[in-house]
Design a protein around this motif. Sequence first.
Motif, PDB file in Angstrom:
ATOM      1  N   ILE A 187     -17.376  14.701 -12.357  1.00 25.11           N
ATOM      2  CA  ILE A 187     -16.826  15.901 -11.730  1.00 25.11           C
ATOM      3  C   ILE A 187     -15.427  15.617 -11.181  1.00 25.11           C
ATOM      4  CG2 ILE A 187     -17.067  17.440  -9.730  1.00 25.11           C
ATOM      5  CD1 ILE A 187     -20.089  17.407 -10.257  1.00 25.11           C
ATOM      6  N   TYR A 212     -12.163  17.386 -12.703  1.00 21.69           N
ATOM      7  CA  TYR A 212     -11.290  18.171 -11.842  1.00 21.69           C
ATOM      8  C   TYR A 212      -9.854  17.656 -11.900  1.00 21.69           C
ATOM      9  CZ  TYR A 212      -8.860  20.237  -8.049  1.00 21.69           C
ATOM     10  OH  TYR A 212      -7.905  20.891  -7.342  1.00 21.69           O
ATOM     11  N   SER A 264      -6.804  19.845 -13.283  1.00 23.24           N
ATOM     12  CA  SER A 264      -5.668  20.073 -12.385  1.00 23.24           C
ATOM     13  C   SER A 264      -4.362  19.726 -13.084  1.00 23.24           C
ATOM     14  CB  SER A 264      -5.801  19.234 -11.120  1.00 23.24           C
ATOM     15  OG  SER A 264      -6.899  19.644 -10.375  1.00 23.24           O
ATOM     16  N   SER A 315     -10.159  25.884  -6.435  1.00 17.89           N
ATOM     17  CA  SER A 315     -10.931  24.716  -6.853  1.00 17.89           C
ATOM     18  C   SER A 315     -10.425  23.460  -6.165  1.00 17.89           C
ATOM     19  CB  SER A 315     -10.877  24.558  -8.363  1.00 17.89           C
ATOM     20  OG  SER A 315      -9.564  24.352  -8.790  1.00 17.89           O
ATOM     21  N   SER A 350     -12.906  21.074  -4.452  1.00 17.85           N
ATOM     22  CA  SER A 350     -13.054  19.713  -4.939  1.00 17.85           C
ATOM     23  C   SER A 350     -12.909  18.678  -3.845  1.00 17.85           C
ATOM     24  CB  SER A 350     -12.039  19.445  -6.045  1.00 17.85           C
ATOM     25  OG  SER A 350     -12.176  18.133  -6.486  1.00 17.85           O
ATOM     26  N   ARG A 373     -17.956  21.570  -5.601  1.00 19.63           N
ATOM     27  CA  ARG A 373     -17.004  21.066  -6.596  1.00 19.63           C
ATOM     28  C   ARG A 373     -17.223  21.729  -7.961  1.00 19.63           C
ATOM     29  NH1 ARG A 373     -18.325  15.971  -3.916  1.00 19.63           N
ATOM     30  NH2 ARG A 373     -16.523  15.365  -2.687  1.00 19.63           N
ATOM     31  N   LEU A 417     -14.632  23.944 -10.159  1.00 20.14           N
ATOM     32  CA  LEU A 417     -14.313  23.711 -11.574  1.00 20.14           C
ATOM     33  C   LEU A 417     -14.497  24.980 -12.390  1.00 20.14           C
ATOM     34  CD1 LEU A 417     -15.840  20.191 -12.228  1.00 20.14           C
ATOM     35  CD2 LEU A 417     -13.433  20.831 -12.280  1.00 20.14           C
ATOM     36  N   LEU A 430     -11.529  27.164 -11.800  1.00 20.01           N
ATOM     37  CA  LEU A 430     -10.353  26.643 -12.492  1.00 20.01           C
ATOM     38  C   LEU A 430     -10.436  26.948 -13.989  1.00 20.01           C
ATOM     39  CD1 LEU A 430      -7.701  25.206 -12.180  1.00 20.01           C
ATOM     40  CD2 LEU A 430      -8.899  23.042 -12.321  1.00 20.01           C
TER      41      LEU A 430
END
Length: 182
Positions: free
Chosen positions: A84, A88, A92, A124, A128, A154, A158, A161
Amino acid sequence: MPTRYSIGEYLQNLSAAVSYPFETWRGTIGLLLVTLTTYVLLILSAMPTFTLQMLGDGLHWFTYVLVALTETVYRSDGWTGLAIVVLYASLSGVAVVNAVATLRVGAGSSLTDLSGVVPGLVASGCASCGAGLLGFLGLAGGVAVLPYDGSLLRVGGLALLLFFLGRTGHPEQCAFPTEGSE
């Protein structure tokens, strides 16, 4: 009346958004830099007190702290927790490269062109690193209240996002057809 879009169109936009940074060397290097920076920040925020104590003694501990905290994330959350964090950080990187490209391509346009990626990145981002941020703010007990040590938060970040990346699509192309173009 708003036009509805199929899942297929959304997945094509998501694929175009994720693959965009790999179209040029500059985009790939930007993706790697942002991904690495995000990963380091997320790992360092996993145990803020430990991080501050070790790095307060000097930067020569930096690699030790990074390895130790990566191992801690793996031991506490397993492969899924570490995956995760890595996912992430990677998404990003994609979002930041796409946002920069959107600004560069639409030089004369307003900041509303970023309305596809920035909300997902901000939402996110809070989700996160929220668990680590609680520790920095002195609310470390708040993590105990979160189910699965904040992992669901989290995963929700995601999902946001991914939603906003799919909504935006390729920064140099129109994500969805306009109402009058059908």
